[in-house]
Structure formats: C-alpha cells, structure tokens
Design a protein around this motif. Structure first.
Motif, PDB file in Angstrom:
ATOM      1  N   LYS A 632       0.832  -1.204   0.000  1.00 40.25           N
ATOM      2  CA  LYS A 632       0.000   0.000   0.000  1.00 40.25           C
ATOM      3  C   LYS A 632       0.862   1.248   0.000  1.00 40.25           C
ATOM      4  N   THR A 633       1.954   1.217   0.785  1.00 33.81           N
ATOM      5  CA  THR A 633       2.854   2.380   0.829  1.00 33.81           C
ATOM      6  C   THR A 633       3.461   2.634  -0.542  1.00 33.81           C
ATOM      7  N   ASP A 636       0.875   4.167  -2.681  1.00 39.01           N
ATOM      8  CA  ASP A 636       0.689   5.585  -2.331  1.00 39.01           C
ATOM      9  C   ASP A 636       1.828   6.429  -2.877  1.00 39.01           C
ATOM     10  N   GLN A 699     -10.565   5.150  -1.914  1.00 40.06           N
ATOM     11  CA  GLN A 699      -9.223   5.295  -1.346  1.00 40.06           C
ATOM     12  C   GLN A 699      -9.176   6.484  -0.385  1.00 40.06           C
ATOM     13  N   TYR A 702     -11.060   5.374   2.749  1.00 42.63           N
ATOM     14  CA  TYR A 702     -10.296   4.357   3.456  1.00 42.63           C
ATOM     15  C   TYR A 702      -9.095   4.984   4.175  1.00 42.63           C
ATOM     16  N   ASN A 703      -8.400   5.914   3.506  1.00 43.98           N
ATOM     17  CA  ASN A 703      -7.242   6.566   4.134  1.00 43.98           C
ATOM     18  C   ASN A 703      -7.678   7.367   5.366  1.00 43.98           C
ATOM     19  N   SER A 706      -8.523   4.815   8.056  1.00 44.68           N
ATOM     20  CA  SER A 706      -7.292   4.180   8.562  1.00 44.68           C
ATOM     21  C   SER A 706      -6.525   5.136   9.452  1.00 44.68           C
ATOM     22  N   ASN A 707      -6.455   6.384   9.034  1.00 46.34           N
ATOM     23  CA  ASN A 707      -5.754   7.392   9.834  1.00 46.34           C
ATOM     24  C   ASN A 707      -6.444   7.567  11.188  1.00 46.34           C
ATOM     25  N   GLY A 763      -1.099   9.226   3.757  1.00 50.03           N
ATOM     26  CA  GLY A 763      -2.559   9.076   3.752  1.00 50.03           C
ATOM     27  C   GLY A 763      -3.297  10.368   3.496  1.00 50.03           C
ATOM     28  N   VAL A 767      -5.286  12.030   0.220  1.00 49.97           N
ATOM     29  CA  VAL A 767      -6.660  12.507   0.356  1.00 49.97           C
ATOM     30  C   VAL A 767      -6.810  13.897  -0.247  1.00 49.97           C
TER      31      VAL A 767
END
Length: 812
Positions: A632-633, A636, A699, A702-703, A706-707, A763, A767
């Motif tokens: 994922k990183t 990103d 995305q 989700y970010n 997740s954050n 993240g 966004v």
C-alpha cells in the motif's frame, strides 16, 4: 272624490273651499236666523280641522319651499313674487347664502345667492338653478339637482308643477340631524306658512320626496303623501287609508307611545320601503288632534356607523395584541382604553379600571405603588403632566422612566384630534442592559483587534464591512472616517484600486464574502504585490454566522529575506525533483521482491511446505501484514509521484456516495473490531450521485478511516458521515475522539511524507490531492487529546480535464 287623492283635486278643492266660504258669509248676511247657517258653520269647522292636520305634517319638513302662482316672468331679470314656506331653521340656514337687501325681498335675495352656483344631478347635467327654474316655469320641466356651495356643503333643490302653481323645494343638508329635528318640534307652534295658504301647504306636503303621514288620536291613519304610498307598495292614498297600511308592525306601537307620553319618539330600524330593505330613521311626534310621522332613509349613515364600530373593535384587538403597554385618556382626562399589556406592566387589578379613572387618579395610584420615577416636587410634576391637555408643545420627544424597581420604561406621548392623550410604554430594561454589555464587548473586541499587526476585516452577508482594525486602514491607506458607516465591499474596492489594480482579484474576493455556495466560500489564501512594492498575504475564511473573515499580513520584509535564498531554493527544488524520480524508481523496483515475499508467505500460510505450528503461522502472518502495508505504501508513493508529475487521470463515472461510504466502513470493520473501536455511519441513503472516480473516492475514505483508527485508542469512537451540499455537491466527514494533532503540526499534515505520530505520512496527502483533483477541498479541525474532524467537499461533477482521455475519445 275619486279613488286617488290627486294633488290637482286638492288645489281645486282649496279654491272651491275659498269660494264656498265667501258665499257662506254672503248667504249668512241675507239669511239671518236661517237654520242652514248652522250646517255651513259645521262644514267650515271640518275643513279647518283638516287644514290643521295637514299643517302639522307640513311642519315636519326641514327645508324651504317657494311657490309661484303669477304668470312666468323673465327669471334673468325678475324672480317674481313667490310665497315662501319653511321652518325657521331652514329659513335661517338659507339666509346664510342670501345677498344683502331688504327684508321684504328675502326670496329674491336667496335665489340670487344660489342661482348661478355649480350643480350636479343624476343625469350628469350641470345647468344652474336659474336655468332649471326658467325651464320649470316656462315648459313645466321638473328637476332634482344638488347645489354645491363654496365651503363644501350642498343644498338639494327639487322643482315641480302643482296644478297651476310652481313649487321649489330647497333643503340644506348641513342642518340635518339634531338641529333639524329640534326645528321640526318647534314647527307645531309656528304654522305661519300654513295659515297663509293651507291648500298650497297640503299640495306641497303630498309631493314631499320622503314618507309623511298623520294619524288620529285613536291611532288610525287619516292622511299620507305619495312617497308613503310608494314606500308601502299601495295602489293609491285611498288604498292605504282603507287598509290602514303601516310602514311596519312597530309603527303603530311607536304612535301609541307618542299619544301616551305626548313626546317625540325616534327609532332606527330596517324597513322594507319600495321593495328594498333599508335602514330607516322613523320619527313620530304629537300634533294637534293626533300624531305625525316622518321616515328618512338612513342606510348610508347606518352603514358608516357599523363600519366605524368594526374599525374600533379591530383597533382595540390590535392594541391588545401588542407587547407595548398602551393607555388612552379622552379630552375629559378620563381613561377611555387600556390594553392587557398596560395592566400587566404596572400590575393593576382589572377591577380598578371599571370606573374610568382620571389621569390624575392614575398618577396618584402609581405613586402609591412606587411605580413612578422619583420626583423632588411631585405636585409640580403632576401639574405639568396634566397641563399637556391644554398646552401641547410643538415637539414631544420620547422620555425614559427609571422606576424604583430598577426597570427602565420608554414613554411615548401622543395627542389625538379630539384633545385626548395616548401613552405608550415599552419595557427597555433588558434592551438597555444588553446594549451596555454589547458596547463593552465591542470596545474590548476593538481594542484587541487594534493591537494586532495583521489587517482584519469581517464582511456580513449583505457585503458591508462589519468589523475592521486600525492595521487594515493603515495597510490600505484608508481614512477611518470612510469606514465608520459600514461601507459596502465595492466602496472599499474603489478606495483600494490605486494600490492593487487587479479587478478580477477583487471580484473573486468579493464573491467569497457574498456568495452562500460552499464551493465559493471555502478557506483560501494567497499573496499579492501592491503598486508601492509591498507584498501582502491574505486569507478568506467563512464564519459560522454567514459572515466572512478576510485577513491581511504585510510580508514585504520576509519576502525580501527570502529573495536572498532564491538560489538555495532552486537547489532544493532540483533535489526534490531528483528525490521524486528516485522514489518512483525505487518504489517500482521494490514491487518484484515484494511480490516474491508476498507469494511465498501465502504459500507457506496455506500449507504448501507442510503444516506449520502456531508460532510459525504467527510469523508468516506478520510477514503477510507487513507485505500488505508495504504494498500500500508503494502504491501511495506511486500515486503521489503520478499526481506531482500530473500524469494521474481519473476514471469518471456515476458514483453512489452512500454505497462508497458503506463499502469503506465494511472494509475497515475487521481492524476496528480488533482494536475495540466503534464505527458509526451517519448518512441518508438518498444522499445523491456525483460524477467522480469511485476507486479514488474509496481510497480517500479508506485513508481517512485508517488514519482515524491509527490514532484512536481502544474503546474510542469513529463517525463516518455524508450529506448533500448546496450546488449539488456532497460533504463527507470522518470524526474521531482520538489523540488529535498538535496545533503546530496541523499545517504540515497534508504534506507528503509528513506524519505527526509516525507512519509514512502519505494518507492525508493523497486525500487532499485526490479531492483537489475532483475539484473539491479538504478541511481539518483537531485539538490534542480531543480528536480530529476532517471534512471533504466534492462537487456534483469533477472537472472534465481530470478525466481519462480515453473516456472522451469514446464519446467523440
């Protein structure tokens, strides 16, 4: 005698009567002692009685009557010698308009005074009285006109032919009412006109335009005029007398009261006259030998009275509904009205108002209850209040009453046209207190703002300047006097154009202060250079009450210092470019070994190399989790690199916002359960559909989730929400009660590789970039140890230049 009591027959009968009387006297002289004289004497007595009865009815007419019998003269030069009949009140009224002259020429003087005045009639003809009388006397043409007097009053004139006589009826409308009725009551004792010519008197009364009748002492009708016949719908006078037809059932009862009391009786009631229901004034009064009656149409007066009554009632109801206390004193200085608010304001019992207390009584009552302002000399102050009834000043300003109970009342005094005084009280206690507090708050606010070096302005929704500090005026070389009256934004722009000529910039800034659209009223900032080489940074931020804050900061000195570091900045930019290229290259090269690691870990976890024990399985699971995070990183990092290189295109389509939020919440639900964090979704299923890239939006959500999960402690709560925004867009937010972000770190949270508490720091950066790519904006609010609230605005349609070119190629 025929069936109808024809007026001409009455005139003829009068002439015959005079002849008979003359013959009677001659015959009596020759027939001394003859028995026939007794019969003629009785006949004369009967005729005298009839004339007396008609004389009484004639006296009820409140006007002036002129009768001509001689041959018609030239009315332009000679009016002739008409006989004059009428009440003293009518005569006195007409003499007001007569020309100066001898008493014997009274009729000529009255006619000369009225003959050439303006007239009106139902036929819309405007011929003068002189012309109408000439036509009447020469051609027999009747007329009904209204003479308009210079002072605004009117005289009603009716001309008719009565046998060989010509009759003119004159009635002054200004003497109707009580004066007219008083004149009628005196007419019984003043039958001068009837004695001159009783036959003419009967003729004229018969042709009166309103119902007249006479009744005997036994209550029987023995004479009526033509107007009475028309009013009751009878065939003729004989029909009325035979059937004893009264105006209505109450007329006979009213006559009995007159005969019993020997006093005039007046009544106002609805009567059917001539087939129409009219409000009628019926007056009956005693006359010699019986009762006489007059019926006058009062429909218009009654309608006006009812209208006035309804108006007064509505006026009182309106005053009772007002919050202000109102009391009205009449010209007699006694209370004629008060509303409920007045009694409540001064806490006065309802029984105290029953006897209409005087103004002075009310003042004394208020003084006893300690509800008046303190006065050093109460008696003198009271005299001054009551003197207003006779000495009203040219100006009467409002007055404030400071009562002993700490209340403050505003008093407004008003005077009505009848000499009364109205008082209006408003309780200003709370208003004065709030005004004082507001003044203190404004002074503190202004003193605080004036200490700032930044220029501060606040514009209301109407585009007017509400708040500013001294730094703003100095920064734009504006005079304080020009800012006192809350000028409009356009006026400030005109005064500021000499320092900054960019009209498009000013239009855009003005729109942010007046346009309610959240897409326009977003948090923006920028920098401008003035004509005097000063450099200002600015920011525009919407306030909760709809106002807009615009702040300015002079950064000339700091920018000059930055100029010395240009070369270093260029070097840093080059290094940053190289870093981006290196990151992209390294991230891409990491995918191959990462794929190998992920594949073998899945192979081991699935038992491909044999069954593993729990410890081994735990190690492999850790490798899988690390691989997923690393993948994922890397994704990103590649997305960031693509966005910064402007090579990331959106795959646009119709996106159901509720579906995106629900899917994203389900995706992170497992992690939330592991950390014992509750997730809430607050969104209407019909929130709407927008044109966007669904994958990128998922995305983004989700970010954000997740954050929030990363920085929310176990047992915490995360809220995901969405709602429709103005203009067709949507607002999406994620709110948590986690550790929050330190204030000094908040400006950097949307930067690449920036993290306030560990992590890759990509993240929120992704966004912001994905949202801006859609044409929206992101706003963050956070307090340390209180939580974080991130809001995303997305327009109805993403910009077409952000979409994948292949989509538009297919459409073309």
């Amino acid at each position: 005698m025929t069936e109808t009591l024809d007026i001409n027959l009455i005139v003829t009968a009068g002439a015959v009567l005079l002849a008979v009387l003359a013959s009677l006297f001659a015959f009596r002289a020759r027939m001394d002692g003859n028995g026939a004289a007794a019969g003629w004497k009785q006949k004369c007595a009967e005729l005298d009685q009839q004339i007396g009865q008609l004389d009484s009815v004639f006296g009820a007419y409140p006007g002036l009557i002129l009768v001509w019998e001689e041959a018609k003269p030239d009315v332009q030069s000679d009016w002739g010698k008409p006989r004059v009949y009428g009440s003293p009140a009518a005569l006195a009224s007409m003499m007001r308009f007569a020309e100066a002259g001898k008493p014997k020429e009274m009729a000529e003087r009255v006619l000369n005074g009225l003959a050439d005045l303006n007239t009106i009639s139902e036929s819309d003809e405007t011929e003068s009285l002189r012309t109408n009388i000439a036509n009447l006397r020469s051609k027999g043409e009747p007329f009904s006109i209204t003479i308009v007097l210079p002072e605004g009053n009117v005289i009603e004139a009716d001309g008719r032919v009565a046998g060989r006589q010509v009759v003119l009826w004159l009635e002054d409308a200004s003497i109707r009412g009580e004066d007219e009725r008083t004149a009628i009551s005196r007419f019984e004792n003043n039958r001068i006109t009837a004695e001159v010519d009783p036959v003419a008197f009967i003729e004229m009364m018969s042709r009166a335009p309103f119902p007249l009748w006479r009744m005997t002492g036994a209550g029987r009708i023995n004479w009526v005029n033509d107007a009475y016949v028309d009013a009751v719908g009878a065939k003729n006078v004989r029909d009325v007398l035979d059937k004893q037809t009264h105006l209505d059932d109450q007329a006979s009862l009213q006559a009995k009261r007159v005969l019993t009391t020997n006093e005039r009786v007046e009544d106002m009631r609805n009567i059917v006259l001539g087939g129409q229901n009219k409000s009628t004034s019926v007056t009956l009064f005693p006359v010699s030998g019986g009762v006489a009656g007059i019926a006058m149409d009062a429909t218009e007066a009654e309608s006006l009275r009812e209208t006035l009554t309804r108006h007064i009632r509505a006026h009182d109801e309106m005053l009772n509904a007002m919050d202000e206390a109102i009391v009205i004193f009449g010209a007699d200085k006694r209370m004629s009205f008060h509303n409920k608010a007045f009694a409540s304001l001064f806490d006065i019992d309802a029984g105290w108002f029953k006897d209409r207390p005087a103004h002075s009584d009310w003042l004394d009552h208020m003084r006893e209850r300690d509800s008046l302002p303190a006065q050093s000399d109460y008696a003198e102050w009271k005299r001054g209040e009551l003197a207003l009834y006779t000495e009203w000043p040219e100006e009467m300003p409002d007055e404030l009453w400071a009562l002993p109970d700490s209340r403050t009342l505003r008093l407004v005094r008003m005077r009505d046209p009848h000499g009364g005084i109205s008082l209006l009280f408003s309780d200003m206690t709370d208003s004065m207190m709030l005004k004082s507090q507001l003044g203190t708050l404004i002074n503190v606010q202004k003193a605080t703002l004036d200490k700032l070096s930044e220029g501060i302005t606040v514009f209301g929704t109407d585009g007017r300047l509400k708040i500013h500090n001294a730094a703003f005026a100095r920064m734009w070389n504006l005079e304080e006097d020009s800012l006192k009256d809350n000028p409009r934004f356009s006026k400030i722009i005109e005064a500021s154009l000499p320092l900054h000529h960019d009209t498009e910039f000013w239009k855009s800034l003005k729109a942010r202060a007046t346009d309610p659209n959240p897409e326009v009223r977003r948090h923006v900032d920028g920098e401008i250079t003035l004509s005097d080489n000063r450099m200002l940074t600015w920011l525009s931020r919407p306030l909760p009450d709809g106002a807009t804050l615009v702040a300015w900061d002079d950064v000339t000195n700091s920018r000059r210092a930055e100029a010395a570091l240009i070369e270093r900045a260029e070097a840093l930019e080059e290094a940053d470019r190289m870093k981006s290229e290196f990151v992209g290259h390294v991230s891409y090269q990491l995918r191959t070994p990462l794929t190998t690691i992920s594949g073998y870990s899945d192979f081991l976890q699935n038992g491909g190399a044999g069954e593993m024990n729990d410890k081994q399985s735990e190690y492999v699971f850790a490798i899988q989790s690390a691989s997923e995070d690393l993948a994922k990183t890397i994704d990103d990092i590649l997305d960031i690199a693509a966005i910064e290189a402007n090579v990331l295109d959106l795959e646009l389509g119709d996106v159901d916002i509720y579906g995106v939020l629900e899917h994203s919440l389900d995706y992170v639900a497992t992690k939330a359960e592991d950390t014992r964090i509750s997730l809430d979704l607050k969104c209407d299923k019909g929130v709407g559909i927008i044109r966007a890239d669904e994958t990128r939006l998922k995305q983004v959500v989700y970010n954000l989730l997740s954050n929030a999960l990363r920085f929310t402690k176990p047992g915490g709560r995360i809220e995901l929400g969405g709602r429709a925004a103005e203009g067709g867009g949507v607002m999406i937010w994620v709110k948590d009660d986690g550790v929050g972000i330190p204030t000094e770190r908040q400006p950097q949270v949307f930067g690449s590789f920036e993290s306030s508490r560990g992590g890759a720091g990509l993240g929120l950066a992704l966004v912001q970039r994905f949202v801006e790519r859609h044409g929206g904006w992101v706003e963050l609010e956070s307090e340390e140890n209180e939580g974080t609230h991130v809001t995303v605005y997305l327009p109805k349609e993403a910009p077409t230049d952000a979409g994948h070119p292949e989509l538009f190629d297919k459409i073309a």
